[in-house]
Design a protein around this motif. Structure first.
Motif, PDB file in Angstrom:
ATOM      1  N   ARG A   8      29.508  27.187  25.379  1.00 46.60           N
ATOM      2  CA  ARG A   8      29.143  28.586  25.625  1.00 46.60           C
ATOM      3  C   ARG A   8      30.349  29.510  25.540  1.00 46.60           C
ATOM      4  O   ARG A   8      30.186  30.725  25.562  1.00 46.60           O
ATOM      5  CB  ARG A   8      28.472  28.716  26.999  1.00 46.60           C
ATOM      6  CG  ARG A   8      27.141  27.980  27.099  1.00 46.60           C
ATOM      7  CD  ARG A   8      26.637  27.906  28.514  1.00 46.60           C
ATOM      8  NE  ARG A   8      27.500  27.040  29.306  1.00 46.60           N
ATOM      9  CZ  ARG A   8      27.239  26.644  30.543  1.00 46.60           C
ATOM     10  NH1 ARG A   8      26.130  27.054  31.143  1.00 46.60           N
ATOM     11  NH2 ARG A   8      28.058  25.852  31.194  1.00 46.60           N
ATOM     12  N   ARG A   9      31.548  28.921  25.425  1.00 46.68           N
ATOM     13  CA  ARG A   9      32.796  29.691  25.415  1.00 46.68           C
ATOM     14  C   ARG A   9      33.451  29.591  24.042  1.00 46.68           C
ATOM     15  O   ARG A   9      34.085  28.596  23.706  1.00 46.68           O
ATOM     16  CB  ARG A   9      33.753  29.163  26.485  1.00 46.68           C
ATOM     17  CG  ARG A   9      33.270  29.322  27.919  1.00 46.68           C
ATOM     18  CD  ARG A   9      33.374  30.757  28.406  1.00 46.68           C
ATOM     19  NE  ARG A   9      34.684  31.326  28.167  1.00 46.68           N
ATOM     20  CZ  ARG A   9      35.716  31.223  29.019  1.00 46.68           C
ATOM     21  NH1 ARG A   9      35.573  30.579  30.160  1.00 46.68           N
ATOM     22  NH2 ARG A   9      36.871  31.773  28.709  1.00 46.68           N
ATOM     23  N   LEU A  10      33.293  30.637  23.248  1.00 44.24           N
ATOM     24  CA  LEU A  10      33.852  30.640  21.898  1.00 44.24           C
ATOM     25  C   LEU A  10      35.360  30.426  21.913  1.00 44.24           C
ATOM     26  O   LEU A  10      35.902  29.705  21.069  1.00 44.24           O
ATOM     27  CB  LEU A  10      33.495  31.959  21.191  1.00 44.24           C
ATOM     28  CG  LEU A  10      33.986  32.106  19.757  1.00 44.24           C
ATOM     29  CD1 LEU A  10      33.419  31.016  18.860  1.00 44.24           C
ATOM     30  CD2 LEU A  10      33.619  33.490  19.219  1.00 44.24           C
ATOM     31  N   ASP A  11      36.058  31.036  22.863  1.00 43.16           N
ATOM     32  CA  ASP A  11      37.512  30.896  22.909  1.00 43.16           C
ATOM     33  C   ASP A  11      37.931  29.445  23.123  1.00 43.16           C
ATOM     34  O   ASP A  11      38.911  28.977  22.520  1.00 43.16           O
ATOM     35  CB  ASP A  11      38.117  31.806  23.988  1.00 43.16           C
ATOM     36  CG  ASP A  11      37.576  31.522  25.392  1.00 43.16           C
ATOM     37  OD1 ASP A  11      36.422  31.060  25.521  1.00 43.16           O
ATOM     38  OD2 ASP A  11      38.313  31.786  26.364  1.00 43.16           O
ATOM     39  N   GLU A  12      37.197  28.703  23.939  1.00 40.19           N
ATOM     40  CA  GLU A  12      37.520  27.297  24.171  1.00 40.19           C
ATOM     41  C   GLU A  12      37.280  26.465  22.912  1.00 40.19           C
ATOM     42  O   GLU A  12      38.067  25.576  22.578  1.00 40.19           O
ATOM     43  CB  GLU A  12      36.695  26.741  25.333  1.00 40.19           C
ATOM     44  CG  GLU A  12      37.076  27.323  26.681  1.00 40.19           C
ATOM     45  CD  GLU A  12      36.298  26.709  27.833  1.00 40.19           C
ATOM     46  OE1 GLU A  12      35.690  25.624  27.662  1.00 40.19           O
ATOM     47  OE2 GLU A  12      36.305  27.314  28.928  1.00 40.19           O
ATOM     48  N   ILE A  56      23.196  26.656  25.820  1.00 45.74           N
ATOM     49  CA  ILE A  56      23.925  25.455  25.407  1.00 45.74           C
ATOM     50  C   ILE A  56      23.380  24.904  24.089  1.00 45.74           C
ATOM     51  O   ILE A  56      24.132  24.646  23.148  1.00 45.74           O
ATOM     52  CB  ILE A  56      23.879  24.394  26.520  1.00 45.74           C
ATOM     53  CG1 ILE A  56      24.710  24.884  27.712  1.00 45.74           C
ATOM     54  CG2 ILE A  56      24.386  23.043  26.017  1.00 45.74           C
ATOM     55  CD1 ILE A  56      24.567  24.055  28.969  1.00 45.74           C
ATOM     56  N   ASN A  57      22.064  24.745  23.997  1.00 42.28           N
ATOM     57  CA  ASN A  57      21.474  24.040  22.860  1.00 42.28           C
ATOM     58  C   ASN A  57      21.392  24.866  21.583  1.00 42.28           C
ATOM     59  O   ASN A  57      21.391  24.302  20.488  1.00 42.28           O
ATOM     60  CB  ASN A  57      20.061  23.567  23.206  1.00 42.28           C
ATOM     61  CG  ASN A  57      20.043  22.519  24.290  1.00 42.28           C
ATOM     62  OD1 ASN A  57      21.046  22.188  24.890  1.00 42.28           O
ATOM     63  ND2 ASN A  57      18.864  21.997  24.555  1.00 42.28           N
ATOM     64  N   LEU A  58      21.296  26.178  21.694  1.00 43.36           N
ATOM     65  CA  LEU A  58      21.176  27.030  20.505  1.00 43.36           C
ATOM     66  C   LEU A  58      22.399  27.917  20.317  1.00 43.36           C
ATOM     67  O   LEU A  58      23.088  27.824  19.306  1.00 43.36           O
ATOM     68  CB  LEU A  58      19.902  27.874  20.577  1.00 43.36           C
ATOM     69  CG  LEU A  58      19.661  28.855  19.431  1.00 43.36           C
ATOM     70  CD1 LEU A  58      19.672  28.157  18.072  1.00 43.36           C
ATOM     71  CD2 LEU A  58      18.354  29.609  19.636  1.00 43.36           C
ATOM     72  N   THR A  59      22.694  28.746  21.299  1.00 45.87           N
ATOM     73  CA  THR A  59      23.847  29.636  21.162  1.00 45.87           C
ATOM     74  C   THR A  59      25.130  28.825  21.060  1.00 45.87           C
ATOM     75  O   THR A  59      26.045  29.189  20.308  1.00 45.87           O
ATOM     76  CB  THR A  59      23.909  30.630  22.335  1.00 45.87           C
ATOM     77  OG1 THR A  59      22.649  31.309  22.415  1.00 45.87           O
ATOM     78  CG2 THR A  59      25.008  31.644  22.138  1.00 45.87           C
ATOM     79  N   ALA A  67      33.216  28.867  15.229  1.00 45.82           N
ATOM     80  CA  ALA A  67      34.577  28.382  15.462  1.00 45.82           C
ATOM     81  C   ALA A  67      35.098  27.480  14.344  1.00 45.82           C
ATOM     82  O   ALA A  67      36.309  27.296  14.217  1.00 45.82           O
ATOM     83  CB  ALA A  67      34.638  27.636  16.791  1.00 45.82           C
ATOM     84  N   THR A  68      34.195  26.911  13.538  1.00 49.61           N
ATOM     85  CA  THR A  68      34.620  25.904  12.556  1.00 49.61           C
ATOM     86  C   THR A  68      34.467  26.314  11.096  1.00 49.61           C
ATOM     87  O   THR A  68      35.277  25.915  10.252  1.00 49.61           O
ATOM     88  CB  THR A  68      33.832  24.593  12.770  1.00 49.61           C
ATOM     89  OG1 THR A  68      32.423  24.865  12.725  1.00 49.61           O
ATOM     90  CG2 THR A  68      34.184  23.959  14.107  1.00 49.61           C
ATOM     91  N   VAL A  69      33.446  27.090  10.777  1.00 46.19           N
ATOM     92  CA  VAL A  69      33.174  27.412   9.372  1.00 46.19           C
ATOM     93  C   VAL A  69      34.333  28.136   8.682  1.00 46.19           C
ATOM     94  O   VAL A  69      34.658  27.817   7.528  1.00 46.19           O
ATOM     95  CB  VAL A  69      31.845  28.189   9.229  1.00 46.19           C
ATOM     96  CG1 VAL A  69      31.730  28.864   7.873  1.00 46.19           C
ATOM     97  CG2 VAL A  69      30.666  27.236   9.443  1.00 46.19           C
ATOM     98  N   PRO A  70      34.999  29.097   9.318  1.00 40.74           N
ATOM     99  CA  PRO A  70      36.114  29.743   8.614  1.00 40.74           C
ATOM    100  C   PRO A  70      37.177  28.756   8.130  1.00 40.74           C
ATOM    101  O   PRO A  70      37.710  28.901   7.023  1.00 40.74           O
ATOM    102  CB  PRO A  70      36.670  30.713   9.666  1.00 40.74           C
ATOM    103  CG  PRO A  70      35.483  31.057  10.509  1.00 40.74           C
ATOM    104  CD  PRO A  70      34.717  29.756  10.613  1.00 40.74           C
ATOM    105  N   THR A  71      37.455  27.730   8.930  1.00 42.71           N
ATOM    106  CA  THR A  71      38.435  26.724   8.508  1.00 42.71           C
ATOM    107  C   THR A  71      37.913  25.928   7.323  1.00 42.71           C
ATOM    108  O   THR A  71      38.653  25.679   6.358  1.00 42.71           O
ATOM    109  CB  THR A  71      38.763  25.774   9.688  1.00 42.71           C
ATOM    110  OG1 THR A  71      39.324  26.542  10.755  1.00 42.71           O
ATOM    111  CG2 THR A  71      39.743  24.697   9.278  1.00 42.71           C
ATOM    112  N   LEU A  72      36.649  25.516   7.362  1.00 46.51           N
ATOM    113  CA  LEU A  72      36.080  24.773   6.242  1.00 46.51           C
ATOM    114  C   LEU A  72      36.135  25.591   4.956  1.00 46.51           C
ATOM    115  O   LEU A  72      36.473  25.074   3.885  1.00 46.51           O
ATOM    116  CB  LEU A  72      34.632  24.375   6.551  1.00 46.51           C
ATOM    117  CG  LEU A  72      34.403  23.335   7.654  1.00 46.51           C
ATOM    118  CD1 LEU A  72      32.913  23.200   7.952  1.00 46.51           C
ATOM    119  CD2 LEU A  72      35.005  21.994   7.264  1.00 46.51           C
TER     120      LEU A  72
END
Length: 198
Positions: A8-12, A56-59, A67-72
């Motif tokens: 739930r924490r984008l920064d983490e 938790i399950n969707l957001t 958090a991951t797609v920009p790196t990919l």
């Protein structure tokens, strides 16, 4: 390398990805598997139950993607994103309105992402288990089904097993992440013991 983070924490999540890429050199596979469940009749769920499961399950899956797609994309070498959904992401299972909504939601998210990320050779798929022996189920569902026995058959699998082991689901995730799954995107891989067919 392992790090504890709240989805739930984008920064983490971003911090974990940044550290992981710095230590390991790259990112190739993203598995969004965090999830919770609890049970109740739709109109009896509390706001807290609804919000926690959706958050938790969707957001949390959306934040994992964010958090991951920009790196990919920046790496320019493709990749694979696998999102854990559920039989409840394909069926209207009773006493799971919040959970089913979240799991249907990640299917829609994955289908959109498969289209948006296809040009980058990034594949996006969902995996749909039936019951899995993870300890997540506290047995509360059994009491609700005892009160409404006509709904029990909606949970029954076709194969003669009660549940899969985590390793069974992990094998399907590994397949989708591997070169053997390189032409599969936007799909819903059912590891459901035949429950969706019932």
């Amino acid at each position: 390398m392992a790090r504890k983070a709240d989805v739930r924490r984008l920064d983490e999540l971003q911090a974990a990805v940044t550290e992981g890429v710095a230590r390991l050199g790259r990112l190739d596979i993203v598995v969004a598997n965090a999830g919770i469940v609890n049970y109740g009749r739709t109109w009896e769920l509390t706001e807290e139950q609804w919000d926690d499961v959706i958050d938790i399950n969707l957001t949390g899956v959306w934040k994992t993607v964010k958090a991951t797609v920009p790196t990919l994309i920046e790496q320019g070498e493709g990749g694979s994103i696998i999102i854990t959904s559920s039989v409840a992401g394909l069926k209207g299972l009773p006493f799971l309105a919040h959970y089913a909504s979240s799991k249907h939601g990640v299917v829609g998210l994955a289908r959109v992402l498969a289209n948006e990320l296809g040009e980058h050779d990034i594949r996006v798929n969902t995996v749909h288990p039936h019951g899995v022996r993870t300890g997540m189920n506290d047995g509360a569902l059994n009491g609700l089904l005892d009160e409404a026995p006509n709904l029990g058959p909606l949970y029954m699998p076709a194969l003669p097993y009660e549940a899969a082991d985590p390793e069974d689901i992990a094998a399907m995730v590994a397949f989708l992440a591997s070169d053997d799954g390189k032409f599969i995107t936007g799909s819903q891989l059912r590891v459901d013991l035949g429950a969706v067919n019932r």
